[in-house]
Design a protein around this motif. Structure first.
Motif, PDB file in Angstrom:
ATOM      1  N   PHE A  19     -47.963  24.792 -74.403  1.00 38.40           N
ATOM      2  CA  PHE A  19     -46.650  24.145 -74.428  1.00 38.40           C
ATOM      3  C   PHE A  19     -45.869  24.507 -75.683  1.00 38.40           C
ATOM      4  O   PHE A  19     -46.424  25.020 -76.666  1.00 38.40           O
ATOM      5  CB  PHE A  19     -46.774  22.625 -74.266  1.00 38.40           C
ATOM      6  N   VAL A  20     -44.566  24.240 -75.613  1.00 38.61           N
ATOM      7  CA  VAL A  20     -43.646  24.549 -76.713  1.00 38.61           C
ATOM      8  C   VAL A  20     -42.778  23.329 -77.002  1.00 38.61           C
ATOM      9  O   VAL A  20     -42.683  22.405 -76.193  1.00 38.61           O
ATOM     10  CB  VAL A  20     -42.718  25.740 -76.365  1.00 38.61           C
ATOM     11  N   ASP A  21     -42.151  23.361 -78.172  1.00 31.50           N
ATOM     12  CA  ASP A  21     -41.145  22.362 -78.525  1.00 31.50           C
ATOM     13  C   ASP A  21     -39.804  22.904 -78.049  1.00 31.50           C
ATOM     14  O   ASP A  21     -39.241  23.832 -78.643  1.00 31.50           O
ATOM     15  CB  ASP A  21     -41.142  22.143 -80.044  1.00 31.50           C
ATOM     16  N   GLU A  22     -39.298  22.334 -76.962  1.00 29.64           N
ATOM     17  CA  GLU A  22     -38.049  22.787 -76.349  1.00 29.64           C
ATOM     18  C   GLU A  22     -36.884  22.791 -77.334  1.00 29.64           C
ATOM     19  O   GLU A  22     -36.110  23.751 -77.393  1.00 29.64           O
ATOM     20  CB  GLU A  22     -37.738  21.859 -75.167  1.00 29.64           C
ATOM     21  N   ASP A  23     -36.773  21.728 -78.133  1.00 29.96           N
ATOM     22  CA  ASP A  23     -35.636  21.618 -79.050  1.00 29.96           C
ATOM     23  C   ASP A  23     -35.730  22.620 -80.193  1.00 29.96           C
ATOM     24  O   ASP A  23     -34.703  23.079 -80.711  1.00 29.96           O
ATOM     25  CB  ASP A  23     -35.539  20.198 -79.620  1.00 29.96           C
ATOM     26  N   TYR A  24     -36.939  22.956 -80.583  1.00 29.96           N
ATOM     27  CA  TYR A  24     -37.112  23.927 -81.672  1.00 29.96           C
ATOM     28  C   TYR A  24     -36.907  25.351 -81.154  1.00 29.96           C
ATOM     29  O   TYR A  24     -36.350  26.201 -81.855  1.00 29.96           O
ATOM     30  CB  TYR A  24     -38.493  23.774 -82.290  1.00 29.96           C
ATOM     31  N   LEU A  25     -37.326  25.593 -79.909  1.00 27.21           N
ATOM     32  CA  LEU A  25     -37.200  26.934 -79.333  1.00 27.21           C
ATOM     33  C   LEU A  25     -35.771  27.223 -78.885  1.00 27.21           C
ATOM     34  O   LEU A  25     -35.216  28.284 -79.178  1.00 27.21           O
ATOM     35  CB  LEU A  25     -38.165  27.077 -78.148  1.00 27.21           C
ATOM     36  N   TYR A  26     -35.160  26.279 -78.177  1.00 28.59           N
ATOM     37  CA  TYR A  26     -33.855  26.538 -77.568  1.00 28.59           C
ATOM     38  C   TYR A  26     -32.714  25.704 -78.162  1.00 28.59           C
ATOM     39  O   TYR A  26     -31.548  25.967 -77.885  1.00 28.59           O
ATOM     40  CB  TYR A  26     -33.915  26.257 -76.060  1.00 28.59           C
ATOM     41  N   GLY A  27     -33.065  24.681 -78.932  1.00 29.49           N
ATOM     42  CA  GLY A  27     -32.038  23.765 -79.441  1.00 29.49           C
ATOM     43  C   GLY A  27     -31.791  23.889 -80.929  1.00 29.49           C
ATOM     44  O   GLY A  27     -31.984  24.950 -81.527  1.00 29.49           O
ATOM     45  N   SER A  28     -31.404  22.761 -81.532  1.00 31.71           N
ATOM     46  CA  SER A  28     -30.967  22.773 -82.929  1.00 31.71           C
ATOM     47  C   SER A  28     -32.002  22.199 -83.892  1.00 31.71           C
ATOM     48  O   SER A  28     -31.733  22.077 -85.091  1.00 31.71           O
ATOM     49  CB  SER A  28     -29.666  21.985 -83.062  1.00 31.71           C
ATOM     50  N   ALA A  29     -33.185  21.811 -83.380  1.00 35.73           N
ATOM     51  CA  ALA A  29     -34.218  21.274 -84.261  1.00 35.73           C
ATOM     52  C   ALA A  29     -34.618  22.319 -85.296  1.00 35.73           C
ATOM     53  O   ALA A  29     -34.738  23.511 -84.985  1.00 35.73           O
ATOM     54  CB  ALA A  29     -35.441  20.844 -83.448  1.00 35.73           C
ATOM     55  N   THR A  30     -34.829  21.882 -86.540  1.00 36.20           N
ATOM     56  CA  THR A  30     -35.141  22.817 -87.628  1.00 36.20           C
ATOM     57  C   THR A  30     -36.638  22.929 -87.894  1.00 36.20           C
ATOM     58  O   THR A  30     -37.069  23.734 -88.702  1.00 36.20           O
ATOM     59  CB  THR A  30     -34.438  22.380 -88.923  1.00 36.20           C
ATOM     60  N   GLU A  31     -37.424  22.079 -87.205  1.00 34.82           N
ATOM     61  CA  GLU A  31     -38.876  22.130 -87.385  1.00 34.82           C
ATOM     62  C   GLU A  31     -39.560  21.809 -86.056  1.00 34.82           C
ATOM     63  O   GLU A  31     -39.077  20.995 -85.281  1.00 34.82           O
ATOM     64  CB  GLU A  31     -39.324  21.121 -88.449  1.00 34.82           C
ATOM     65  N   ASP A  32     -40.678  22.488 -85.808  1.00 35.66           N
ATOM     66  CA  ASP A  32     -41.478  22.195 -84.621  1.00 35.66           C
ATOM     67  C   ASP A  32     -42.039  20.781 -84.751  1.00 35.66           C
ATOM     68  O   ASP A  32     -42.642  20.424 -85.775  1.00 35.66           O
ATOM     69  CB  ASP A  32     -42.618  23.219 -84.525  1.00 35.66           C
ATOM     70  N   TRP A  33     -41.859  19.957 -83.716  1.00 34.15           N
ATOM     71  CA  TRP A  33     -42.326  18.575 -83.752  1.00 34.15           C
ATOM     72  C   TRP A  33     -43.818  18.510 -84.051  1.00 34.15           C
ATOM     73  O   TRP A  33     -44.284  17.595 -84.744  1.00 34.15           O
ATOM     74  CB  TRP A  33     -42.030  17.894 -82.410  1.00 34.15           C
ATOM     75  N   VAL A  34     -44.558  19.488 -83.566  1.00 32.22           N
ATOM     76  CA  VAL A  34     -46.014  19.513 -83.746  1.00 32.22           C
ATOM     77  C   VAL A  34     -46.384  19.605 -85.229  1.00 32.22           C
ATOM     78  O   VAL A  34     -47.379  19.023 -85.672  1.00 32.22           O
ATOM     79  CB  VAL A  34     -46.619  20.695 -82.953  1.00 32.22           C
ATOM     80  N   VAL A  35     -45.577  20.326 -86.006  1.00 26.37           N
ATOM     81  CA  VAL A  35     -45.853  20.492 -87.440  1.00 26.37           C
ATOM     82  C   VAL A  35     -45.792  19.146 -88.151  1.00 26.37           C
ATOM     83  O   VAL A  35     -46.673  18.789 -88.960  1.00 26.37           O
ATOM     84  CB  VAL A  35     -44.866  21.502 -88.067  1.00 26.37           C
ATOM     85  N   ALA A  36     -44.745  18.356 -87.867  1.00 25.46           N
ATOM     86  CA  ALA A  36     -44.597  17.041 -88.509  1.00 25.46           C
ATOM     87  C   ALA A  36     -45.706  16.091 -88.057  1.00 25.46           C
ATOM     88  O   ALA A  36     -46.237  15.306 -88.863  1.00 25.46           O
ATOM     89  CB  ALA A  36     -43.227  16.462 -88.175  1.00 25.46           C
ATOM     90  N   TYR A  37     -46.071  16.167 -86.775  1.00 23.67           N
ATOM     91  CA  TYR A  37     -47.136  15.300 -86.261  1.00 23.67           C
ATOM     92  C   TYR A  37     -48.473  15.640 -86.931  1.00 23.67           C
ATOM     93  O   TYR A  37     -49.212  14.749 -87.364  1.00 23.67           O
ATOM     94  CB  TYR A  37     -47.245  15.468 -84.739  1.00 23.67           C
ATOM     95  N   HIS A  38     -48.747  16.909 -87.053  1.00 27.03           N
ATOM     96  CA  HIS A  38     -49.981  17.375 -87.694  1.00 27.03           C
ATOM     97  C   HIS A  38     -50.024  16.910 -89.150  1.00 27.03           C
ATOM     98  O   HIS A  38     -51.060  16.443 -89.652  1.00 27.03           O
ATOM     99  CB  HIS A  38     -50.059  18.902 -87.606  1.00 27.03           C
TER     100      HIS A  38
END
Length: 361
Positions: A263-282
């Motif tokens: 799976f991927v972070d949709e907002d990080y790949l295609y949107g405006s998010a500046t960090e992968d959600w998984v990184v912050a969760y980790h």
């Protein structure tokens, strides 16, 4: 056949990933064989000028005699028996198919053959007796054969997929075969784009160009297995892992379609998010500010689509896949990446040009 287009017999063909690569290298596939019905249908839909026989290879052996003299035999026999991801059982019937491949080589007598399999078969001490038996058999058939371990990322594939390619040359008497073939493979190397660069033009999942195809939920593991990298370890339930879109995907498995789908972070790949959600969760798990609970992950995390998997395996975007979604994911995951196959095919074709075995019995 030096003045004509090179011809080939394709075995354990699947959806035809290897064939796409060999055709790009200028090779005409005159015969293909696949056991899985849907994969054979996929092949026919995309290779209308090649003959595809959908049957057990053992049932069609005698019909292969008519292809004696084809320039190449290539294919990737099922690898579950040798796979680290599988049970690694040498007595698995599928493990014997590497020798069935050589049975075909014995009948067709090509100038060269290429057999793809999992890296473990090429390097693990456990498989040394099998490797020796295979190479001895190839030698007895008149082929000088060597295993080459290649990583798809070095051949324009955005996926960490290491495989062994057994390359055999008929009547090969080149004392520098390994050196020469390695150099030819080196010439084919091309750095792959990151997953982000590869997928970005597809657009968000759920759009016309990128339909949603996997709805398996993503849930948090209550007892995560921690690693330094957010993309290693097990922080989510199921075997589907997050993909670092700024790097390369891990090997896409044939078991995709449910919760084994990456799976991927949709907002990080295609949107405006500046960090992968998984990184912050980790980070939160590591520093103790987050206590894992069994619940669904945010909707911005979602499984990769069929179209994204097609791109990661370097099939053409317009390649037609047949069967239900699960079967399609399986066909994609089972395939040899087209770009990787193309690189190997071009290296072998170049070797045959430089070291012609024409006229040798």
């Amino acid at each position: 056949m030096s003045n004509n287009q090179l011809t080939a017999v394709s075995l354990f063909t699947g959806a035809g990933g290897m064939d796409v690569g060999f055709e790009r290298a200028g090779i005409k596939v005159v015969f293909a064989n696949e056991l899985m019905k849907e994969a054979a249908q996929t092949y026919r839909a995309n290779h209308p000028n090649s003959l595809m026989v959908n049957d057990d290879i053992h049932n069609i052996m005698d019909s292969l005699d008519q292809y004696e003299g084809a320039d190449l035999v290539f294919g990737g026999p099922p690898c579950q028996g040798f796979s680290v991801a599988g049970k690694m059982d040498p007595d698995d019937d599928r493990s014997k198919l590497i020798f069935t491949f050589l049975d075909v080589v014995e009948r067709v007598k090509p100038r060269a053959f290429v057999m793809e399999n999992v890296k473990a078969l090429g390097i693990l001490e456990k498989w040394e007796p099998v490797r020796k038996k295979y190479l001895d058999r190839a030698r007895a058939l008149g082929y000088y054969c060597m295993p080459f371990i290649l990583n798809a990322t070095e051949f324009n594939v955005s996926q960490k997929r290491e495989r062994v390619f057994f390359i055999g040359i008929k009547n090969g008497n080149d004392p520098f075969f390994e050196y020469n073939m390695t150099n030819l493979l080196e010439e084919q190397k091309k750095k792959a784009p990151t997953v982000r660069e590869l997928l970005h033009s597809l657009g968000r999942a759920g759009t016309e160009s990128n339909p949603n195809t996997c709805t398996a939920k993503i849930t948090f593991a209550t007892q995560p297995i921690m690693r330094k990298s957010p993309y290693a370890g097990m922080y989510f339930n199921g075997q589907g892992r997050p993909i670092n879109v700024d790097d390369y995907a891990n090997t896409l498995p044939a078991s995709m379609g449910g919760n084994k789908t990456p799976f991927v972070d949709e907002d990080y790949l295609y949107g405006s998010a500046t960090e992968d959600w998984v990184v912050a969760y980790h980070k939160g798990l590591m520093d103790g500010t987050i206590t894992p609970e069994f619940e669904e992950a945010p909707t911005r995390l979602r499984r990769i689509t069929v179209n994204e998997a097609i791109r990661i395996q370097t099939f053409p975007d317009d390649y037609v896949f047949c069967g239900n979604k699960g079967r399609i994911y399986t066909q994609i995951g089972n395939a040899v990446p087209c770009n990787m196959a193309e690189a190997v095919a071009k290296a072998v074709v170049e070797y045959l040009k430089e070291h012609s075995t024409e006229g040798e019995a």
